[in-house]
Design a protein around this motif. Structure first.
Motif, mmCIF file in Angstrom:
data_model
loop_
_atom_site.group_PDB
_atom_site.id
_atom_site.type_symbol
_atom_site.label_atom_id
_atom_site.label_comp_id
_atom_site.label_asym_id
_atom_site.label_seq_id
_atom_site.Cartn_x
_atom_site.Cartn_y
_atom_site.Cartn_z
ATOM 1 N N THR A 173 0.880 -1.181 0.000
ATOM 2 C CA THR A 173 0.000 0.000 0.000
ATOM 3 C C THR A 173 0.909 1.221 0.000
ATOM 4 O OG1 THR A 173 -0.120 0.017 2.429
ATOM 5 C CG2 THR A 173 -1.820 -1.214 1.247
ATOM 6 N N PRO A 174 1.454 1.576 -1.163
ATOM 7 C CA PRO A 174 2.488 2.611 -1.239
ATOM 8 C C PRO A 174 2.053 3.949 -0.673
ATOM 9 C CG PRO A 174 1.695 2.030 -3.434
ATOM 10 C CD PRO A 174 1.128 1.026 -2.484
ATOM 11 N N MET A 175 3.045 4.736 -0.325
ATOM 12 C CA MET A 175 2.865 5.947 0.469
ATOM 13 C C MET A 175 1.965 6.992 -0.190
ATOM 14 S SD MET A 175 5.757 8.182 2.397
ATOM 15 C CE MET A 175 5.539 9.954 2.592
ATOM 16 N N MET A 176 1.667 6.840 -1.468
ATOM 17 C CA MET A 176 0.834 7.844 -2.154
ATOM 18 C C MET A 176 -0.517 8.027 -1.442
ATOM 19 S SD MET A 176 -0.362 5.716 -5.547
ATOM 20 C CE MET A 176 -1.291 4.186 -5.413
ATOM 21 N N THR A 177 -1.068 6.936 -0.920
ATOM 22 C CA THR A 177 -2.387 7.036 -0.281
ATOM 23 C C THR A 177 -2.277 7.692 1.088
ATOM 24 O OG1 THR A 177 -3.102 5.068 -1.480
ATOM 25 C CG2 THR A 177 -4.435 5.717 0.400
#
Ligand SMILES: CNCC(=O)c1nnc(C(C)(C)C)o1
Length: 320
Positions: A275-279
């Motif tokens: 769940t990459p940091m973009m969210t």
């Protein structure tokens, strides 16, 4: 797994099975101080279930620690790996109602909600639906099931970082179906033949279990790829993803106004591949009032030392 940052192991002082309707019963437990600050732990996946070490994020002298297995997984029944598994009554709305029913049955007016990954999505949805039930939020590895999040992890984005493991993941699917992997896996995970759904579930769970930690963690992979665990995990995850969690795109971040007043900490691993940091960054930009902690030497899992230190710091602070 290194758990030096966490509190010592403890056992529950109460537990049971809560009848939630639709033929479903959820397994719950309570540990720590019966007069302590109530907290509920929302596990990931969905379909990941709880484990005893999940109790250890909270000071047992100061917290009344509630864990439960969401519908269809862990010790909750019917298990999603069973031959007659029926997930029609396993949706985000059902889980939110279960959390409120559990809260009321335990005689808790308000509780801290602690959730990572899918648990962070469920925590956001629950808090936005029942803000008066939530004293604080501790969120980790932010996941909101937007299409770009699902496409990153299941349709080829993360393959750039793990091309070797991605080959094993797609090997289950004929080439002509590989442009829509979540749908292709859905057909196989819900096939009645165990010779079809078990290998698919093991491959699905191996892909996630192999990429949630910064360094390889064979123990996690072994646990996640045990047949019944893998089938329940993969089926429930895939079921939620084909339905986008029953949310509109971006709904959980757009809904922050309803919870802006709730004290909160967001913990995110810089090298979170799942769940990459973009969210987490989008959530932080929408909710600057929430404390935002980036752990620069961690991936996704709550088993990462830096993630554990940040989460324990948050629960200690909220315990006052
Ligand atoms: C896309 N699933 C994200 C999630 O909720 C998750 N990540 N790891 C887990 C386990 C700890 C259950 C393996 O859950």
């Amino acid at each position: 797994m290194n758990t030096d940052a966490l509190y010592p192991p403890i056992e529950p002082y109460d537990s049971g099975m809560l009848i939630v309707g639709d033929g479903q019963r959820i397994a719950w437990e309570v540990s720590g101080n019966p007069d302590g600050k109530p907290v509920v732990f929302l596990h990931g996946g969905p379909g990941g279930g709880t484990a005893p070490w999940h109790r250890r994020f909270f000071d047992p002298e100061r917290y009344r620690i509630v864990l439960f297995d969401q519908r269809g997984c862990g010790r909750s029944v019917p298990h999603a790996s069973s031959p007659d598994a029926d997930l029609r009554f396993n949706t985000t709305a059902h889980l939110i109602a279960d959390i409120e029913l559990l809260r009321k049955n335990l005689g808790i007016a308000q509780w801290q909600v602690f959730g990572g990954s899918w648990g962070s999505a469920l925590a956001l949805a629950y808090a936005q639906a029942h803000p008066d039930s939530v004293s604080e939020l501790v969120l980790r590895g932010i996941f909101t099931l937007r299409r770009e999040e699902l496409e990153w992890f299941y349709e080829g984005g993360a393959a750039a970082l793990f091309p070797d493991l991605w080959e094993d993941f797609v090997a289950q699917i004929p080439i002509l179906e590989r442009n829509r992997m979540i749908e292709a896996y859905h057909r196989r995970l819900f096939d009645s033949d165990p010779a079809v759904h078990v290998p698919a579930a093991r491959a699905w769970s191996k892909w996630e279990g192999s990429t949630v930690t910064l360094r390889p963690d064979e123990e996690t992979v072994q646990r996640m790829t045990e047949d019944a665990t893998a089938v329940a995990f993969a089926r429930i995850e895939n079921h939620y993803f084909v339905n986008n969690g029953w949310w509109t795109q971006g709904q959980l971040i757009a809904g922050v106004d309803a919870i802006r007043h709730i004290p909160a900490v967001i913990v995110q691993g810089r090298y979170d591949v799942c769940t990459p940091m973009m969210t987490a960054w989008d959530l932080h930009r929408a909710w600057p009032q929430a404390e935002f902690v980036v752990v620069d030497d961690a991936g996704h899992s709550a088993s990462e030392p830096g993630i554990q230190q940040a989460l324990r710091r948050a629960t200690d602070a909220f315990a006052g």
